[in-house]
Design a protein around this motif. Structure first.
Motif, PDB file in Angstrom:
ATOM      1  N   PHE A 149       4.618  17.139   6.063  1.00 12.29           N
ATOM      2  CA  PHE A 149       4.036  16.454   4.762  1.00 12.29           C
ATOM      3  C   PHE A 149       4.785  14.951   4.461  1.00 12.29           C
ATOM      4  O   PHE A 149       5.911  15.141   4.771  1.00 12.29           O
ATOM      5  CB  PHE A 149       3.982  17.322   3.395  1.00 12.29           C
ATOM      6  CG  PHE A 149       3.336  16.762   2.220  1.00 12.29           C
ATOM      7  CD1 PHE A 149       1.906  16.348   2.098  1.00 12.29           C
ATOM      8  CD2 PHE A 149       4.279  16.063   1.244  1.00 12.29           C
ATOM      9  CE1 PHE A 149       1.493  15.783   0.792  1.00 12.29           C
ATOM     10  CE2 PHE A 149       3.788  15.431  -0.062  1.00 12.29           C
ATOM     11  CZ  PHE A 149       2.569  15.447   0.140  1.00 12.29           C
ATOM     12  N   GLN A 150       3.921  14.036   4.315  1.00 10.65           N
ATOM     13  CA  GLN A 150       4.681  12.643   4.264  1.00 10.65           C
ATOM     14  C   GLN A 150       4.309  11.795   2.865  1.00 10.65           C
ATOM     15  O   GLN A 150       2.990  11.897   2.491  1.00 10.65           O
ATOM     16  CB  GLN A 150       4.517  11.787   5.363  1.00 10.65           C
ATOM     17  CG  GLN A 150       3.234  11.419   5.592  1.00 10.65           C
ATOM     18  CD  GLN A 150       3.157   9.811   5.080  1.00 10.65           C
ATOM     19  OE1 GLN A 150       3.667   9.095   5.692  1.00 10.65           O
ATOM     20  NE2 GLN A 150       1.974   9.547   4.314  1.00 10.65           N
ATOM     21  N   GLY A 183       0.760  -1.117  -0.083  1.00  4.66           N
ATOM     22  CA  GLY A 183       0.166   0.020   0.065  1.00  4.66           C
ATOM     23  C   GLY A 183       0.691   1.307  -0.041  1.00  4.66           C
ATOM     24  O   GLY A 183       2.110   1.084   0.083  1.00  4.66           O
ATOM     25  N   THR A 184       0.205   2.516   0.028  1.00  6.67           N
ATOM     26  CA  THR A 184       0.950   3.642   0.008  1.00  6.67           C
ATOM     27  C   THR A 184      -0.002   4.720   0.520  1.00  6.67           C
ATOM     28  O   THR A 184      -1.058   4.515   0.952  1.00  6.67           O
ATOM     29  CB  THR A 184       1.389   4.029  -1.605  1.00  6.67           C
ATOM     30  OG1 THR A 184       1.782   5.395  -1.540  1.00  6.67           O
ATOM     31  CG2 THR A 184      -0.312   4.155  -2.345  1.00  6.67           C
ATOM     32  N   SER A 185       0.497   5.775   1.093  1.00  6.89           N
ATOM     33  CA  SER A 185      -0.324   6.938   1.773  1.00  6.89           C
ATOM     34  C   SER A 185       0.393   8.522   1.447  1.00  6.89           C
ATOM     35  O   SER A 185       1.423   8.374   0.982  1.00  6.89           O
ATOM     36  CB  SER A 185      -0.328   6.561   3.370  1.00  6.89           C
ATOM     37  OG  SER A 185       1.071   6.594   3.789  1.00  6.89           O
ATOM     38  N   PHE A 210       8.867   2.625   3.539  1.00  4.99           N
ATOM     39  CA  PHE A 210       9.674   3.823   3.607  1.00  4.99           C
ATOM     40  C   PHE A 210       8.688   4.858   3.539  1.00  4.99           C
ATOM     41  O   PHE A 210       7.786   5.096   2.811  1.00  4.99           O
ATOM     42  CB  PHE A 210      10.284   3.853   2.015  1.00  4.99           C
ATOM     43  CG  PHE A 210      11.470   5.011   2.059  1.00  4.99           C
ATOM     44  CD1 PHE A 210      12.571   5.019   2.621  1.00  4.99           C
ATOM     45  CD2 PHE A 210      11.010   6.155   1.277  1.00  4.99           C
ATOM     46  CE1 PHE A 210      13.655   5.989   2.699  1.00  4.99           C
ATOM     47  CE2 PHE A 210      11.625   7.079   1.201  1.00  4.99           C
ATOM     48  CZ  PHE A 210      13.023   7.282   1.768  1.00  4.99           C
ATOM     49  N   GLN A 211       9.167   5.835   4.514  1.00  5.27           N
ATOM     50  CA  GLN A 211       8.450   7.092   4.598  1.00  5.27           C
ATOM     51  C   GLN A 211       9.488   8.304   4.511  1.00  5.27           C
ATOM     52  O   GLN A 211      10.371   8.281   5.103  1.00  5.27           O
ATOM     53  CB  GLN A 211       8.135   7.130   6.028  1.00  5.27           C
ATOM     54  CG  GLN A 211       6.991   8.433   6.533  1.00  5.27           C
ATOM     55  CD  GLN A 211       6.683   8.485   7.798  1.00  5.27           C
ATOM     56  OE1 GLN A 211       7.315   8.505   8.660  1.00  5.27           O
ATOM     57  NE2 GLN A 211       5.267   8.599   7.922  1.00  5.27           N
ATOM     58  N   LYS A 212       8.743   9.166   3.602  1.00  5.85           N
ATOM     59  CA  LYS A 212       9.881  10.453   3.243  1.00  5.85           C
ATOM     60  C   LYS A 212       8.964  11.566   3.939  1.00  5.85           C
ATOM     61  O   LYS A 212       7.613  11.808   3.648  1.00  5.85           O
ATOM     62  CB  LYS A 212      10.204  10.467   1.874  1.00  5.85           C
ATOM     63  CG  LYS A 212      11.252  12.105   1.703  1.00  5.85           C
ATOM     64  CD  LYS A 212      11.606  11.716   0.065  1.00  5.85           C
ATOM     65  CE  LYS A 212      12.592  12.923  -0.042  1.00  5.85           C
ATOM     66  NZ  LYS A 212      14.004  12.649   0.954  1.00  5.85           N
ATOM     67  N   THR A 213       9.519  12.635   4.673  1.00  2.66           N
ATOM     68  CA  THR A 213       8.600  13.643   5.074  1.00  2.66           C
ATOM     69  C   THR A 213       9.228  15.026   4.904  1.00  2.66           C
ATOM     70  O   THR A 213      10.378  15.177   4.523  1.00  2.66           O
ATOM     71  CB  THR A 213       8.589  13.796   6.821  1.00  2.66           C
ATOM     72  OG1 THR A 213       9.791  13.756   7.477  1.00  2.66           O
ATOM     73  CG2 THR A 213       8.016  12.328   7.116  1.00  2.66           C
ATOM     74  N   TRP A 214       8.676  16.105   4.957  1.00  2.00           N
ATOM     75  CA  TRP A 214       9.160  17.656   4.659  1.00  2.00           C
ATOM     76  C   TRP A 214       8.452  18.442   5.751  1.00  2.00           C
ATOM     77  O   TRP A 214       7.408  18.236   5.846  1.00  2.00           O
ATOM     78  CB  TRP A 214       8.604  18.388   3.340  1.00  2.00           C
ATOM     79  CG  TRP A 214       9.458  17.443   2.071  1.00  2.00           C
ATOM     80  CD1 TRP A 214      10.277  17.888   1.185  1.00  2.00           C
ATOM     81  CD2 TRP A 214       8.748  16.435   1.289  1.00  2.00           C
ATOM     82  NE1 TRP A 214      10.619  17.216   0.343  1.00  2.00           N
ATOM     83  CE2 TRP A 214       9.756  16.139   0.580  1.00  2.00           C
ATOM     84  CE3 TRP A 214       7.995  15.319   1.646  1.00  2.00           C
ATOM     85  CZ2 TRP A 214       9.685  15.161  -0.505  1.00  2.00           C
ATOM     86  CZ3 TRP A 214       7.842  14.010   0.890  1.00  2.00           C
ATOM     87  CH2 TRP A 214       8.668  13.970  -0.095  1.00  2.00           C
ATOM     88  N   HIS A 215       9.233  18.946   6.540  1.00  2.00           N
ATOM     89  CA  HIS A 215       8.642  19.974   7.463  1.00  2.00           C
ATOM     90  C   HIS A 215       8.811  21.387   7.032  1.00  2.00           C
ATOM     91  O   HIS A 215       9.874  22.066   6.669  1.00  2.00           O
ATOM     92  CB  HIS A 215       9.640  19.862   8.757  1.00  2.00           C
ATOM     93  CG  HIS A 215       9.055  20.783   9.745  1.00  2.00           C
ATOM     94  ND1 HIS A 215       7.870  20.406  10.732  1.00  2.00           N
ATOM     95  CD2 HIS A 215       9.649  21.896  10.332  1.00  2.00           C
ATOM     96  CE1 HIS A 215       8.003  21.384  11.425  1.00  2.00           C
ATOM     97  NE2 HIS A 215       9.048  22.358  11.474  1.00  2.00           N
TER      98      HIS A 215
END
Length: 401
Positions: free
Chosen positions: A131-132, A112-114, A153-158
């Motif tokens: 944001f992720q 899955g994805t989110s 795997f999770q990538k985030t931006w603050h």
């Protein structure tokens, strides 16, 4: 549900009250499409009495869940969820304000994805700052799912700036006989611009749990845990300095060995012996703890249990030895227990006439369950020390419809 707790301290005339009032609602097929609506929220209030200063009052409403889900059943393997929710396929990625999609293959694998924003883990749960994007895959060895591996795997931006690259790996092995093993690892991936961290992957968090029922009637449980501070722009922890980011960590290895008398828990006057022990180490110090106890079942009455234990601990700022006795009845409609504990603390850094601190703790609890869906729990506890007493009162009420 309603939860209320109060703490009263005799030495400083200080008191703290905590109130939680909340509820959860599930609604199925509300719009005729077979979906599920989920709401979970609560109101929190705290009142603190401080000597020589005005009392402090604080309250807020917390929205934990508000989501709508389509699919994810045996009739429809595709699953779509939107709103605020804990990510289903990979809960390690946290609560999300957004959308997630997942599906299942014919052989039992799933992926899955989110996409969305991560609310901050505080009382206000502010969103729209982090944001992720995330994706995950779960592989199973066969239809029994005795062995599985999951990677995500999770990538985030603050606030628009690149923040975290997180890889989560986990596995479980559940044979009918032999070792049952659970493991998870969080790996942060850094680049040259991350001050305080070397470029490349770094293990931020890890748990391994292994347990086995031995042939001689013993049960063995081993667990290992590693934790350190990741480098984040997102506000997840109390502020820490660069030395903590670089070096702070804690590793703990522990285990429990237990054995029932012949016949197990179903035997009249059955007893269970256990020994728990563990050790830890961080960047500055190390320590350990141990507890030996015996549980007697059906003592003086059916569904009654008597627990006796002695324990010791060597910590960073103090060491202690103590003993505990607990007796209670635990039935399907009501349960109650009383407990007494005494411990001697050897506090580091005090003069010889003030480094020994004795603590006495007495606790009682009662809870009941009704067929109507009403349940309640009442608890009280008193702690006595050399010059100070503390009283703890607790109440929890819940009704399911």
């Amino acid at each position: 549900y309603l939860s209320w707790n109060h703490i009263l301290d005799s030495e400083t005339d200080r008191g703290d009250s905590f109130l939680r009032l909340g509820g959860g609602v599930y609604g199925e097929n509300l719009f005729g499409r077979g979906g599920t609506l989920h709401f979970d929220g609560e109101f929190n209030a705290r009142r603190t009495q401080v000597p020589d200063f005005p009392d402090e009052d604080e309250s807020n409403f917390r929205l934990d869940r508000l989501s709508y889900t389509l699919g994810g059943t045996r009739h429809d393997w595709n699953r779509l969820q939107v709103g605020r929710f804990l990510q289903d396929g990979m809960p390690e990625f946290g609560v999300l304000d957004g959308a997630s999609w997942s599906t299942r293959t014919d052989r039992g694998d799933s992926y899955g994805t989110s996409i969305g924003f991560l609310p901050e883990p505080n009382k206000d749960q502010e969103s729209l700052k982090d944001f992720q994007l995330a994706a995950w895959y779960r592989w199973v060895a066969d239809e029994r799912e005795i062995l599985s591996f999951t990677g995500g795997f999770q990538k985030t931006w603050h606030n628009g700036s690149q923040d975290r690259d997180l890889l989560v790996l986990k596995t479980q092995y559940l044979p009918v006989k032999g070792w049952n093993v659970f493991g998870t690892a969080w790996v942060d991936i850094y680049d040259g611009g991350d001050v305080g961290k070397d470029s490349g992957p770094a293990l931020s968090y890890m748990i391994v749990d292994a347990r086995k029922q031995l042939d001689n009637g013993f049960s063995l449980n081993l667990d290992y845990r590693h934790q350190e501070y990741p480098l984040l722009l997102r506000s997840e922890f109390p502020p820490v300095g660069l030395p903590q980011i670089q070096d702070a960590h804690v590793d703990r290895l522990g285990g429990t060995l237990s054995k029932w008398t012949d016949g197990g828990a179903a035997q009249q006057l059955a007893k269970r012996l256990y020994l728990r022990a563990g050790g830890w180490a961080d960047e500055d110090d190390s320590g350990g703890d141990a507890e030996f106890g015996v549980d007697f079942h059906d003592v003086f009455a059916d569904d009654a249990r008597l627990d006796l234990a002695v324990f010791t601990s060597a910590a960073k700022f103090s060491s202690l030895v103590g003993a505990r006795v607990r007796y209670g009845r635990f039935g399907p409609k009501r349960s109650w227990s009383v407990q007494y504990e005494i411990r001697q603390n050897d506090v580091t850094g005090f003069e010889s006439n003030a480094d020994d601190l004795y603590q006495h703790r007495a606790r009682g609890s009662y809870e009941f369950f009704r067929a109507s869906g009403l349940s309640a729990s009442f608890s009280g506890e008193v702690q006595f020390q050399d010059r100070e007493e503390q009283l703890f009162l607790g109440l929890f009420l819940q009704r399911s419809f």
